[in-house]
Design a protein around this motif. Structure first.
Motif, short mmCIF file in Angstrom:
data_model
loop_
_atom_site.label_atom_id
_atom_site.label_comp_id
_atom_site.label_asym_id
_atom_site.label_seq_id
_atom_site.Cartn_x
_atom_site.Cartn_y
_atom_site.Cartn_z
N LYS A 161 0.85 -1.18 0.00
CA LYS A 161 0.00 0.00 0.00
C LYS A 161 0.89 1.24 0.00
O LYS A 161 2.06 1.18 0.37
CB LYS A 161 -0.89 0.03 1.25
CG LYS A 161 -1.72 -1.23 1.47
CD LYS A 161 -2.76 -1.41 0.41
CE LYS A 161 -3.65 -2.61 0.71
NZ LYS A 161 -4.65 -2.85 -0.36
N LYS A 184 0.82 3.64 2.00
CA LYS A 184 1.21 3.94 3.38
C LYS A 184 2.40 3.11 3.85
O LYS A 184 3.09 3.49 4.81
CB LYS A 184 0.03 3.71 4.31
CG LYS A 184 -0.42 2.27 4.41
CD LYS A 184 -1.59 2.10 5.36
CE LYS A 184 -2.05 0.65 5.45
NZ LYS A 184 -3.22 0.52 6.36
N THR A 235 4.97 10.40 6.57
CA THR A 235 4.05 11.53 6.72
C THR A 235 4.62 12.85 6.21
O THR A 235 3.87 13.79 5.95
CB THR A 235 3.66 11.70 8.20
OG1 THR A 235 4.87 11.84 8.99
CG2 THR A 235 2.88 10.50 8.70
N TYR A 288 -2.81 12.26 5.10
CA TYR A 288 -4.02 12.68 5.79
C TYR A 288 -5.27 12.45 4.95
O TYR A 288 -6.32 13.06 5.17
CB TYR A 288 -3.90 14.17 6.15
CG TYR A 288 -2.62 14.48 6.90
CD1 TYR A 288 -2.48 14.18 8.25
CD2 TYR A 288 -1.51 15.00 6.22
CE1 TYR A 288 -1.30 14.43 8.92
CE2 TYR A 288 -0.32 15.25 6.89
CZ TYR A 288 -0.22 14.96 8.23
OH TYR A 288 0.95 15.21 8.89
N SER A 289 -5.16 11.52 4.00
CA SER A 289 -6.31 11.19 3.16
C SER A 289 -6.44 9.68 3.03
O SER A 289 -5.54 8.93 3.38
CB SER A 289 -6.15 11.80 1.76
OG SER A 289 -5.12 11.14 1.04
N ASP A 290 -7.58 9.24 2.53
CA ASP A 290 -7.82 7.81 2.36
C ASP A 290 -6.95 7.20 1.25
O ASP A 290 -6.80 5.98 1.17
CB ASP A 290 -9.29 7.56 2.03
CG ASP A 290 -10.21 7.85 3.22
OD1 ASP A 290 -9.70 7.81 4.37
OD2 ASP A 290 -11.40 8.12 3.01
N VAL A 291 -6.40 8.06 0.40
CA VAL A 291 -5.57 7.58 -0.71
C VAL A 291 -4.36 6.82 -0.20
O VAL A 291 -3.86 5.90 -0.87
CB VAL A 291 -5.12 8.76 -1.60
CG1 VAL A 291 -4.22 8.28 -2.74
CG2 VAL A 291 -6.33 9.48 -2.17
N ILE A 292 -3.89 7.14 1.00
CA ILE A 292 -2.71 6.50 1.57
C ILE A 292 -2.92 4.99 1.73
O ILE A 292 -1.98 4.21 1.78
CB ILE A 292 -2.36 7.13 2.94
CG1 ILE A 292 -0.92 6.80 3.35
CG2 ILE A 292 -3.33 6.70 4.02
CD1 ILE A 292 0.12 7.58 2.62
N ASN A 293 -4.18 4.56 1.80
CA ASN A 293 -4.50 3.14 1.97
C ASN A 293 -4.67 2.41 0.65
O ASN A 293 -4.96 1.21 0.64
CB ASN A 293 -5.78 3.00 2.80
CG ASN A 293 -5.62 3.54 4.20
OD1 ASN A 293 -4.69 3.19 4.91
ND2 ASN A 293 -6.54 4.42 4.61
N LYS A 294 -4.51 3.12 -0.46
CA LYS A 294 -4.68 2.51 -1.78
C LYS A 294 -3.45 1.69 -2.15
O LYS A 294 -2.36 1.89 -1.61
CB LYS A 294 -4.91 3.60 -2.83
CG LYS A 294 -6.17 4.43 -2.62
CD LYS A 294 -7.42 3.61 -2.83
CE LYS A 294 -8.67 4.48 -2.73
NZ LYS A 294 -9.90 3.70 -2.94
#
Length: 237
Positions: free
Chosen positions: A87, A89, A94, A145-151
């Motif tokens: 992923k 992340k 950060t 700080y966004s959901d994209v980090i989990n993509k």
């Protein structure tokens, strides 16, 4: 409308043929994708051969992505299933930089245990070059700080994540089109990784940790003893 229908049908058939080829390849050719299946050990690429492979990849549309995928295996010793499971992340800190280590869960390694992939300077550069083809430097700072980090880290041309089988096929085609099909598989990078470490005198225990092996004999099977390694050894006498 008829012409449009024909074009859509042609595209659909093309995609179907592509998927069939991927499944056929994964099932019959690159059995390293599956645990418990044995086949001839993967070929270890020499430095000049690896450079030639990367030069070929540089001519492709998704050059940065494909270089980073190969780098994960050649410079990080990652299994192909682990590369597919990465992923954003896992590698992006950060502050918008690439981490020094990627900590994978047991689910990502498809085993009982998680593991850490140490990200070398070479690998970190390839990963950053790839991410900058998807995001600007400013966007990289905001990803944490966004959901994209989990993509998924690596995506197809349709922005879908790879699975082990589709990534196996992608790497197979890279080797084939670059002229390195004979003996090469998704394990070539991992074998080259450990062989190069051994040639540089890295201790077996360290190599076991880097490869996430629990038995020394497993690590030893990955190492290809070259003529240069034997000459260097007798040169110590």
């Amino acid at each position: 409308m008829i012409n449009g229908y024909k074009m859509n049908l042609k595209d659909t058939l093309k995609r179907m043929v592509g998927k069939i080829k991927q499944r056929k390849y994964a099932a019959n050719t690159d059995k390293h994708c599956y645990k418990g299946l044995k086949m001839k050990q993967a070929r270890v690429l020499k430095d000049k051969e690896l450079d030639a492979l990367f030069r070929y990849v540089a001519t492709r549309k998704y050059a940065a992505r494909d270089r980073a995928i190969l780098a994960c295996t050649y410079f990080g010793g990652a299994r192909i299933g682990e590369v597919a499971a990465l992923k954003i992340k896992d590698v992006l800190a950060t502050d918008g930089t690439i981490k020094l280590e990627a900590n994978l869960t047991a689910e990502q390694t498809k085993g009982k245990y998680g593991r850490t992939i140490v990200l070398s300077d070479k690998l970190r550069k390839e990963l950053m070059d790839y991410l900058l083809t998807r995001f600007s430097k400013k966007e990289l700072f905001a990803l944490a700080y966004s959901d994209v980090i989990n993509k998924p880290l690596f995506v197809t041309q349709k922005s879908d994540g790879f699975n082990a089988n589709t990534l196996c096929y992608t790497i197979h085609m890279l080797y084939k089109n670059a002229g390195f099909l004979d003996g090469c598989s998704t394990h070539s990078g991992r074998r080259s990784f450990l062989t190069n470490l051994s040639a540089k005198g890295v201790a077996l225990k360290v190599m076991m940790e880097l490869a996430s092996h629990r038995q020394a004999q497993t690590t030893m099977r990955y190492i290809n003893v070259t003529t240069d390694m034997k000459r260097a050894a007798v040169g110590l006498l």
